[in-house]
Every structure is written in structure tokens, then in C-alpha cells.
Design a protein around this motif. Structure first.
Motif, PDB file in Angstrom:
ATOM      1  N   TYR A  71      -0.543   3.291 -10.459  1.00  0.00           N
ATOM      2  CA  TYR A  71      -1.845   3.561  -9.889  1.00  0.00           C
ATOM      3  C   TYR A  71      -2.057   4.957  -9.047  1.00  0.00           C
ATOM      4  N   TYR A 101      -2.928   7.699  -6.316  1.00  0.00           N
ATOM      5  CA  TYR A 101      -3.054   7.676  -4.922  1.00  0.00           C
ATOM      6  C   TYR A 101      -3.267   9.198  -4.630  1.00  0.00           C
ATOM      7  N   TRP A 102      -3.939   9.577  -3.528  1.00  0.00           N
ATOM      8  CA  TRP A 102      -4.127  10.933  -3.138  1.00  0.00           C
ATOM      9  C   TRP A 102      -3.888  11.044  -1.569  1.00  0.00           C
ATOM     10  N   GLN A 120       1.010   5.553   0.791  1.00  0.00           N
ATOM     11  CA  GLN A 120       0.492   6.771   1.450  1.00  0.00           C
ATOM     12  C   GLN A 120       0.981   7.954   1.042  1.00  0.00           C
ATOM     13  N   GLN A 147       0.920  -1.110  -0.184  1.00  0.00           N
ATOM     14  CA  GLN A 147      -0.005  -0.096  -0.001  1.00  0.00           C
ATOM     15  C   GLN A 147       1.143   1.231  -0.110  1.00  0.00           C
ATOM     16  N   ASN A 197      -1.354  14.554  -5.664  1.00  0.00           N
ATOM     17  CA  ASN A 197      -1.637  13.289  -6.268  1.00  0.00           C
ATOM     18  C   ASN A 197      -0.577  12.674  -6.724  1.00  0.00           C
TER      19      ASN A 197
END
Length: 121
Positions: free
Chosen positions: A108, A110-111, A3, A1, A96
Motif C-alpha cells: 500500500y 503512503y504519503w 506513518q 497503520q 512516498n
């Protein structure tokens, strides 16, 4: 994941400056394009500035000449230097990033969680 953690928002008087930072961490092989967006209640999120992995930049017309986007690829971090701030710059600012988690295909988006910027007149 992955962050994205933002910092640097706050309250500033018109004409002042703020610097936002956004650091990406987690499962990252490469961070591609990065950018800053902003949103005010009742309106759609709008792009403020973007920067490619090689440093090419684009700005919204309303911030051109006042804001500067930059990045540190070694730290997977993007910055937004905001000068000559105006009350209409008041918004929640989001970063972003397009992230490749492995050397294989696939990137991908992500924010970040958002950081409030308030400019008083």
C-alpha cells in the motif's frame, strides 16, 4: 497503520544544500519502493527521485546531478540530499513509500505530510 514523518525542510539561499529525511513507522513487514515528490501551488505533484528496496534510483531531469536519494532499510528511512539548490526547487516536498504490512500479499502507498523547501535568489 503506517506513518511517514518528514524532516529537514527550510529556507536556504541559492547554491546551498538541504537534506530531507522521511521515516516510516507502524505496522510494517517490508518497505518496498520509496520516493520524493514535490508540488507548488497550482501545479500537479511531480516526482523528484525514487529508490527501490535494492537501491536502484531514478531522478527527474531537472534534479539529476544535484540531488541524491538514498535509504536505510534498517531504519525504514529515505533521504534526499539536495545540493546546488535553485529558486525553482522551491516547493512542498512529500515522501512516498510502498509498504507491506504483513508477510502476505498486498502493498500500500503512503504519503508524508510534506515539508516546505524555499530557495531564495
Amino acid at each position: 497503520q503506517v506513518q511517514l514523518v518528514e524532516s529537514g525542510g527550510g529556507l536556504v539561499q541559492a547554491g546551498g544544500s538541504l537534506r530531507l529525511s522521511c521515516a516510516a513507522s507502524g505496522r510494517i513487514f517490508r518497505v518496498n519502493g520509496m520516493g520524493w515528490y514535490r508540488q507548488v501551488p497550482g501545479k500537479q505533484r511531480e516526482v523528484v527521485a525514487t529508490i527501490t528496496s535494492t537501491g536502484s534510483t531514478n531522478y527527474a531531469g531537472s534534479v539529476k546531478g544535484r540531488f541524491t536519494i538514498s535509504r536505510d532499510n534498517a531504519k525504514n528511512t529515505v533521504y534526499l540530499q539536495m545540493n546546488s539548490l535553485k529558486p525553482e526547487d522551491t516547493a512542498v516536498y512529500y515522501c512516498n513509500a510502498g509498504v507491506q504490512p504483513t508477510a502476505g500479499p498486498g502493498s500500500y502507498a503512503y504519503w508524508g505530510q510534506g515539508t516546505q523547501v524555499t530557495v531564495s535568489s
